[in-house]
Structures are given as structure tokens and as C-alpha cells.
Design a protein around this motif. Structure first.
Motif, mmCIF file in Angstrom:
data_model
loop_
_atom_site.group_PDB
_atom_site.id
_atom_site.type_symbol
_atom_site.label_atom_id
_atom_site.label_comp_id
_atom_site.label_asym_id
_atom_site.label_seq_id
_atom_site.Cartn_x
_atom_site.Cartn_y
_atom_site.Cartn_z
ATOM 1 N N LYS A 302 0.837 -1.200 0.000
ATOM 2 C CA LYS A 302 0.000 0.000 0.000
ATOM 3 C C LYS A 302 0.873 1.251 0.000
ATOM 4 C CE LYS A 302 -3.805 1.495 2.618
ATOM 5 N NZ LYS A 302 -4.489 1.427 3.926
ATOM 6 N N GLN A 305 2.350 1.635 -3.462
ATOM 7 C CA GLN A 305 1.324 2.083 -4.413
ATOM 8 C C GLN A 305 1.034 3.572 -4.227
ATOM 9 O OE1 GLN A 305 -1.730 -0.810 -3.451
ATOM 10 N NE2 GLN A 305 -1.310 -1.998 -5.321
ATOM 11 N N ALA A 306 1.015 4.019 -2.967
ATOM 12 C CA ALA A 306 0.748 5.434 -2.702
ATOM 13 C C ALA A 306 1.867 6.314 -3.261
ATOM 14 C CB ALA A 306 0.594 5.661 -1.194
ATOM 15 N N ALA A 309 1.485 6.519 -6.958
ATOM 16 C CA ALA A 309 0.335 7.371 -7.307
ATOM 17 C C ALA A 309 0.722 8.847 -7.341
ATOM 18 C CB ALA A 309 -0.798 7.140 -6.310
ATOM 19 N N GLU A 310 1.865 9.196 -6.736
ATOM 20 C CA GLU A 310 2.369 10.583 -6.794
ATOM 21 C C GLU A 310 3.199 10.824 -8.047
ATOM 22 O OE1 GLU A 310 4.711 10.704 -3.216
ATOM 23 O OE2 GLU A 310 2.969 10.564 -1.883
ATOM 24 N N GLN A 311 2.986 9.976 -9.076
ATOM 25 C CA GLN A 311 3.729 10.088 -10.350
ATOM 26 C C GLN A 311 5.230 9.901 -10.152
ATOM 27 O OE1 GLN A 311 1.649 10.134 -12.909
ATOM 28 N NE2 GLN A 311 0.034 10.392 -11.386
#
Ligand code: ZN
Length: 417
Positions: A302, A305-306, A309-311
Motif C-alpha cells: 500500500k 502504491q501510494a 500514485a504521486e507520479q
């Protein structure tokens, strides 16, 4: 007679370790998918054992493992070590304290549940910090089994004890508190911070270090202690991480360009409960990177993945383990991640740095099960991946040197890309 036996054992051991070295160890069998649903574990009864003749033992501390003990002769103490649950990989961890009312020499025999092979050469300590291997001239490991070509089923040695505590353990005792103390000290540097990415099954923090440029789009992941007894892997990880934090041109440049996340203790429950292999869910965490049934693997995934998700992108993952001898498990060479070719280059550079070092490299097949950390992270995030297994008995100074050189070569090669 006893000395003759010890001498004979040494000769057998010496001969058995003198096989021709032209063939390298082939590593473990390819790992197979297993259920990672939680299974019950057996907790040790934490206690002081008064075994008689003024001799006492205790497993009442973090990292201890001592399941039973009996006085089997006037000055002979036999220990029983059993795992947290079964089936389990044969890596029987043990750690206990021993003392006596009066000073004496005892014969200490370490035994396991039936069929389990002895793995770790015993170490002793007077302060639980500084450890020395048991003197080999008083040590004997089940010569009958060894002579049959099997792994020894027990070991025994002479030990001098007195009213001060002596610690006996399979490897240096390094529990979650020690690991987080180390991480805490490192986080005092201005470019390092420490935080928690989740909790273990028993609620212990899973802490991580963030090193370098937190704004960087280019990230690395470092893991250690999925398997509790694998202390030599932890020692390599420690030296590796400290080098990433060095004050010199290379490390400073690297920290400007990259952001490194280090999870130094993936399995704090297993470490503190003195497990052979599993987490508190009774599962080998390094088989849970496809189904993610355990809170530790879930939390790390997790977290990653986070970050993605911030590119941002993970370019590299290294997971430190221990096994019989040093070996690198890599990804099939035909598979390309976010920075193809860096892992073989790093290992090649290691071979050039250490005189006489011929690294043992086992690329995973392309169709290998995606259930361990590095294979899973490669497939999900594209990070170039290596599982670095450090030998159980690799000299500690060499482990440190290799950990440091791995970091130096990694930084040089990633900066060239
Ligand atoms: Zn391992």
C-alpha cells in the motif's frame, strides 16, 4: 575419549567442507505457491527454568527461543527447540540465557523436534551485544548424521557458566528495539527521516527510513528481516544503508537525485517472538507477495502504491536475506524493468572490487511464481530487483564490506543511467 571424538568430528567436518569448489551451490529449489492465509502459532511459555544442580535458564526476553530443557547428567543440560508452527523451513533459531549458583562447566546439548537439521553455529555473549562463536575445540555436531551425509540433528559444546548471565544464541541477537534504535540514530541526519508505514499482526510498528530527496520522482526500496533469524542479511543491509547516508560526493549526489525507502524490519513479530521463519500469522511473509493476506506485506504494498500514485517510479528493490552461502537471486535477464541491466552491472562491479570474489548469481526463470518480494515488486512496479542472500557464517567484516560496496556500486551505476 571425548577429545578424540571432537578431533574425529573436526576431521569429518573439514573433509566434508573440502569438496571441489568448481561447482557452485545452486541455491534453493524454485519456490512454489502456498496458501498464505493465517494459521495458528504456538507461543513459548516465557519463564525461568530451574533445571536442578543450581542451573537456571530463561527465555523471558525479546528474540528468545527455548521450548524445553532437562538436566540429562550431573552437568549436562539438554535443550529442546521447536518452531512456531509447521510445516516450516529448517532454520531453527534459538536464544536463551543461562546461569548457575556456583561456577561450573556444563555440557550443553541443543536438540530440535524430530527430523529437523541443526543450522546455526552457536554464539555466546555476556552482555547480549558482543558475541563470540563457541570455541570449535569444545564443539561437536551430531557426527553420526554428518557421516551418513545428512545434516546434523543436534549440536553440543562445553560451556563455562556462573552467577552472571550468559546468553547463547544462533546468531547475534538483534531484535526490533535494536533495529529501531539504529534507525532512530540514523534519522538524526538532516536528509533522513523515520516514520511508520503500518503495524504488524501483533501491533508492532513497521517503521521505514526515508533517505535523500523526498521530491525526487526516482525511488528505491530496501527490505530486511522478513525471515527473523537472518541476521547476516540485516548486517549487510545496515552497512548498505549507512553508506547511502555517508557524507561524501557520491552519496550526496545520489541523495539529491533519488529517494530511498528502507524497511529494516519487515517482520518485527517474528523477530521479537524468536520465530524460525514466520510472522505472527504463522506464514512465511516472503510467500505472500501475490495474495497479500498478511498485514506486513499489505502495508508495504500500500505504501509503495501510494508513492507511485504521486507520479513517481521505483527503479530498484533489494531484499536482504541469509542462507548457507552468499548468493544473488535476480530477475530473468530477458525481462526489462525501469532501468534495465543495472543489477548484473552492480554484481559485476562487486566481483571487480573484491579480490577473488566470484559471485554466485541465480536468475529466476521468467515464469517463476510472483510470490516473493523482489519478483512481485518487479512485476507490479517495474523496479529492477535482487534478493541478496548473505551466508550464515560469512565473516562479519566481509559482510560489512560487501554491504558498503553494494551501495557504492549501486549509486555509481544508477547515477550513470
Ligand atoms: Zn530469507
Amino acid at each position: 575419549m571425548k577429545y578424540y571424538l571432537i578431533f574425529a568430528a573436526s576431521v569429518i567436518f573439514f573433509l566434508s567442507s573440502c569438496q571441489p569448489k568448481d561447482t557452485k551451490w545452486e541455491g534453493q529449489e524454485p519456490i512454489k505457491k502456498v496458501s498464505t492465509l493465517t494459521r495458528p502459532i504456538q507461543y513459548q511459555l516465557k519463564q525461568t527454568f530451574a533445571v536442578g544442580n543450581g542451573i537456571f535458564l530463561s527465555n523471558d526476553f525479546d528474540g528468545a527461543r527455548l521450548n524445553g530443557v532437562a538436566l540429562t547428567g550431573e552437568n549436562e543440560v539438554t535443550i529442546l527447540i521447536t518452531p512456531e508452527n509447521t510445516p516450516i523451513n529448517e532454520s531453527p533459531w534459538y536464544a536463551f540465557k543461562i546461569w548457575s549458583e556456583t561456577e561450573k562447566a556444563i555440557q550443553l546439548k541443543i536438540t530440535y523436534n524430530e527430523g529437523v537439521g541443526h543450522r546455526y553455529y552457536p554464539k555466546i555473549s555476556n552482555d547480549a551485544k558482543n558475541w563470540t562463536p563457541v570455541d570449535s575445540t569444545v564443539y561437536l555436531a551430531d557426527t553420526a548424521s554428518v557421516a551418513r551425509g545428512e545434516s546434523p540433528k543436534f549440536c553440543e559444546f562445553t560451556l563455562a557458566i556462573n552467577s552472571d548471565t550468559t546468553w547463547v544464541a544462533a546468531q547475534e541477537l538483534i531484535v526490533s528495539k535494536d533495529i529501531y534504535n539504529w534507525a532512530g540514530e540514523l534519522s538524526e541526519k538532516p536528509f533522513v527521516s523515520i516514520d511508520e508505514l503500518g503495524k504488524s499482526k501483533e501491533g508492532r510498528p513497521i517503521n521505514y527510513l526515508q533517505i535523500g530527496n523526498p521530491e525526487s520522482k526516482k525511488m528505491l526500496m530496501v527490505l530486511s528481516r522478513q525471515h527473523p533469524p537472518e541476521v547476516t542479511g540485516w548486517l549487510a543491509m545496515k552497512a548498505f544503508t549507512e553508506e547511502l547516508c555517508a557524507i561524501d560526493e557520491l552519496s550526496e549526489k545520489f541523495r539529491d537525485e533519488y529517494c530511498i525507502y528502507v524497511v529494516p524490519c519487515v517482520n518485527p513479530d517474528g523477530v521479537d517472538n524468536g520465530h524460525w521463519r514466520h510472522g505472527a500469522g504463522g506464514i512465511d511473509l516472503n510467500r505472500d507477495w501475490e495474495d497479500f493476506n498478511q498485514p506486513e506485506t499489505q502495508a508495504i504494498r500500500k505504501f509503495m502504491q501510494a508513492k507511485v500514485a504521486e507520479q513517481r517510479k521505483f527503479y530498484f528493490i533489494i531484499d536482504f536475506h541469509s542462507t548457507y552461502e552468499d548468493i544473488y537471486y535476480t530477475i530473468a535477464p530477458e525481462l526489462k524493468g525501469n532501468m534495465p541491466g543495472i543489477v548484473p552491472k552492480i554484481i559485476q562491479a562487486m566481483a571487480e572490487d573484491i579480490p577473488g570474489y566470484d559471485p554466485n548469481i541465480r536468475p529466476n526463470a521468467a515464469d517463476v511464481e510472483r510470490i516473493n518480494s523482489t519478483v512481485s515488486v518487479f512485476h507490479e512496479f517495474g523496479a529492477e530487483a535482487v534478493t541478496y542472500e548473505v551466508g550464515d557464517d560469512t565473516p562479519r567484516e566481509l559482510i560489512k564490506e560487501k554491504g558498503k560496496l553494494t551501495a557504492v556500486n549501486l549509486m555509481e551505476i544508477m547515477l550513470e543511467n
